[in-house]
Scaffold this active site. Structure first.
Site, PDB file in Angstrom:
ATOM      1  CB  SER A   7      -0.888   0.018   1.241  1.00  0.00           C
ATOM      2  OG  SER A   7      -1.321   1.345   1.459  1.00  0.00           O
ATOM      3  CG  HIS A  65      -9.038   0.454  -1.003  1.00  0.00           C
ATOM      4  ND1 HIS A  65      -8.482   0.260   0.249  1.00  0.00           N
ATOM      5  CD2 HIS A  65     -10.382   0.360  -0.832  1.00  0.00           C
ATOM      6  CE1 HIS A  65      -9.453   0.066   1.131  1.00  0.00           C
ATOM      7  NE2 HIS A  65     -10.606   0.126   0.497  1.00  0.00           N
ATOM      8  CG  MET A 136     -11.772  -2.733   4.293  1.00  0.00           C
ATOM      9  SD  MET A 136     -10.207  -2.400   3.474  1.00  0.00           S
ATOM     10  CE  MET A 136      -9.307  -1.536   4.766  1.00  0.00           C
ATOM     11  N   GLY A 141      -9.014   4.065   6.797  1.00  0.00           N
ATOM     12  CA  GLY A 141      -8.702   5.472   7.049  1.00  0.00           C
ATOM     13  C   GLY A 141      -7.235   5.708   7.366  1.00  0.00           C
ATOM     14  CG  PHE A 142      -5.962   6.745  10.094  1.00  0.00           C
ATOM     15  CD1 PHE A 142      -5.368   7.972   9.808  1.00  0.00           C
ATOM     16  CD2 PHE A 142      -7.290   6.727  10.490  1.00  0.00           C
ATOM     17  CE1 PHE A 142      -6.081   9.156   9.929  1.00  0.00           C
ATOM     18  CE2 PHE A 142      -8.020   7.912  10.619  1.00  0.00           C
ATOM     19  CZ  PHE A 142      -7.409   9.122  10.340  1.00  0.00           C
ATOM     20  N   GLY A 143      -3.141   3.842   8.114  1.00  0.00           N
ATOM     21  CA  GLY A 143      -2.225   2.714   8.178  1.00  0.00           C
ATOM     22  C   GLY A 143      -1.854   2.466   9.640  1.00  0.00           C
ATOM     23  N   GLY A 144      -1.206   1.343   9.879  1.00  0.00           N
ATOM     24  CA  GLY A 144      -0.658   1.062  11.197  1.00  0.00           C
ATOM     25  C   GLY A 144      -1.658   0.701  12.276  1.00  0.00           C
ATOM     26  N   GLY A 173      -5.211  -4.395   5.989  1.00  0.00           N
ATOM     27  CA  GLY A 173      -5.224  -3.751   7.306  1.00  0.00           C
ATOM     28  C   GLY A 173      -4.564  -4.578   8.387  1.00  0.00           C
ATOM     29  N   GLY A 174      -3.478  -4.049   8.942  1.00  0.00           N
ATOM     30  CA  GLY A 174      -2.823  -4.713  10.072  1.00  0.00           C
ATOM     31  C   GLY A 174      -2.127  -6.015   9.703  1.00  0.00           C
ATOM     32  N   GLY A 194       0.982  -2.044   4.231  1.00  0.00           N
ATOM     33  CA  GLY A 194       1.688  -0.772   4.207  1.00  0.00           C
ATOM     34  C   GLY A 194       2.856  -0.835   5.169  1.00  0.00           C
TER      35      GLY A 194
HETATM   36  C1  DX5 Z   1      -6.403   1.478   5.454  1.00  0.00           C
HETATM   37  C2  DX5 Z   1      -5.899   1.225   4.050  1.00  0.00           C
HETATM   38  C3  DX5 Z   1      -4.817   0.227   4.006  1.00  0.00           C
HETATM   39  C4  DX5 Z   1      -3.591   0.646   4.771  1.00  0.00           C
HETATM   40  C5  DX5 Z   1      -2.983  -0.577   5.362  1.00  0.00           C
HETATM   41  O1  DX5 Z   1      -7.464   2.328   5.428  1.00  0.00           O
HETATM   42  O2  DX5 Z   1      -6.951   0.773   3.221  1.00  0.00           O
HETATM   43  O3  DX5 Z   1      -4.489  -0.152   2.678  1.00  0.00           O
HETATM   44  O4  DX5 Z   1      -2.636   1.306   4.010  1.00  0.00           O
HETATM   45  O5  DX5 Z   1      -1.945  -0.185   6.188  1.00  0.00           O
HETATM   46  P1  DX5 Z   1      -1.260  -1.165   7.223  1.00  0.00           P
HETATM   47  O6  DX5 Z   1      -0.681  -2.303   6.424  1.00  0.00           O
HETATM   48  O7  DX5 Z   1      -0.235  -0.325   7.858  1.00  0.00           O
HETATM   49  O8  DX5 Z   1      -2.334  -1.625   8.167  1.00  0.00           O
HETATM   50 ZN    ZN Z   2      -6.428  -0.087   1.204  1.00  0.00          ZN
END
Ligand code: DX5
Ligand code: ZN
Length: 211
Positions: A7, A65, A136, A141-144, A173-174, A194
């Site tokens: 990602s 996405h 999902m 909304g956020f990475g990590g 995700g995660g 990501g």
């Molecule tokens: C979250 C995104 C994911 C995100 C995953 O809203 O859709 O694609 O980048 O990030 P990680 O791998 O850090 O959970």
């Molecule tokens: Zn995504």
């Protein structure tokens, strides 16, 4: 072997050209492009201009996405920018069947993403025309964020629903080497990651660890 889709959300946004070149060299199978509108999700990222700008630097398949409220109005923008797959959220597509047709009419592959609280049943009547399903495992909304274990059962249910159809079952995700094993065992064949791909900078090593 499970496919890995890094990602771009976790990339160095000041150096995207170099990042996509590095990801391709590191063995990524696809590039996952997280488009956020600050409305469907509480964060803003990038749109078609940025996707168009990086398109010349890699042959990797681009999966956009779309975490946006009104994907139907934007499909053509992403086709023109060079996306190969457009993945929309079932939660914002009241006429999901029609949206999938519209993506195909643009010559692209169609994916459907499900938030953690969305049941897999919404896929039942569109399965025959789907190319990708994105489960999902965090609220988008956020990475990590932390992986949600209760989604593993959903992945297994969707694997059964897919049966012998040619649909990529992807998880987002995660994802880290530990959660990757769980979702692979449940039947996922693609992992979006990501944080786990970019951490420390050795992308090839990180991708290998996820596989
Ligand atoms: C979250 C995104 C994911 C995100 C995953 O809203 O859709 O694609 O980048 O990030 P990680 O791998 O850090 O959970
Ligand atoms: Zn995504």
């Amino acid at each position: 072997m499970v496919k890995i889709a890094p990602s771009l959300l976790a990339a160095d946004f000041a150096n995207l050209q170099n990042e996509v070149i590095k990801l391709e060299k590191a063995g990524a199978d696809m590039l996952h492009l997280d488009v956020m509108d600050g409305n469907f999700v509480p964060n803003l990222t990038f749109g078609p201009c940025v996707i168009k700008a990086i398109r010349p630097y890699t042959k990797l398949v681009f999966d956009a996405h779309l975490m946006v409220k009104n994907p139907d109005e934007m499909l053509e923008w992403f086709a023109l920018a060079g996306a190969d797959i457009i993945t929309v959220h079932a939660e914002v597509c009241p006429h999901l069947d029609k949206t999938i047709d519209a993506i195909h009419a643009l010559g692209l592959k169609a994916g459907v993403a499900l938030n953690p609280s969305t049941t897999e049943n919404v896929l039942e009547y569109v399965l025959d025309k789907l190319d990708l399903i994105l489960v999902m495992t965090v609220n988008p909304g956020f990475g990590g964020q932390k992986f949600m274990d209760n989604q593993v059962a959903k992945i297994a249910k969707i694997r059964k629903l897919i049966a012998n159809r040619d649909i990529i079952l992807s998880v987002d995700g995660g994802i880290n080497p530990m959660t990757a094993s769980e979702v692979k065992a449940a039947g996922a064949d693609m992992l979006v990651a990501g944080t786990a791909v970019f951490a420390g900078g050795n992308y090839a090593e990180n991708i290998k660890a996820l596989r």
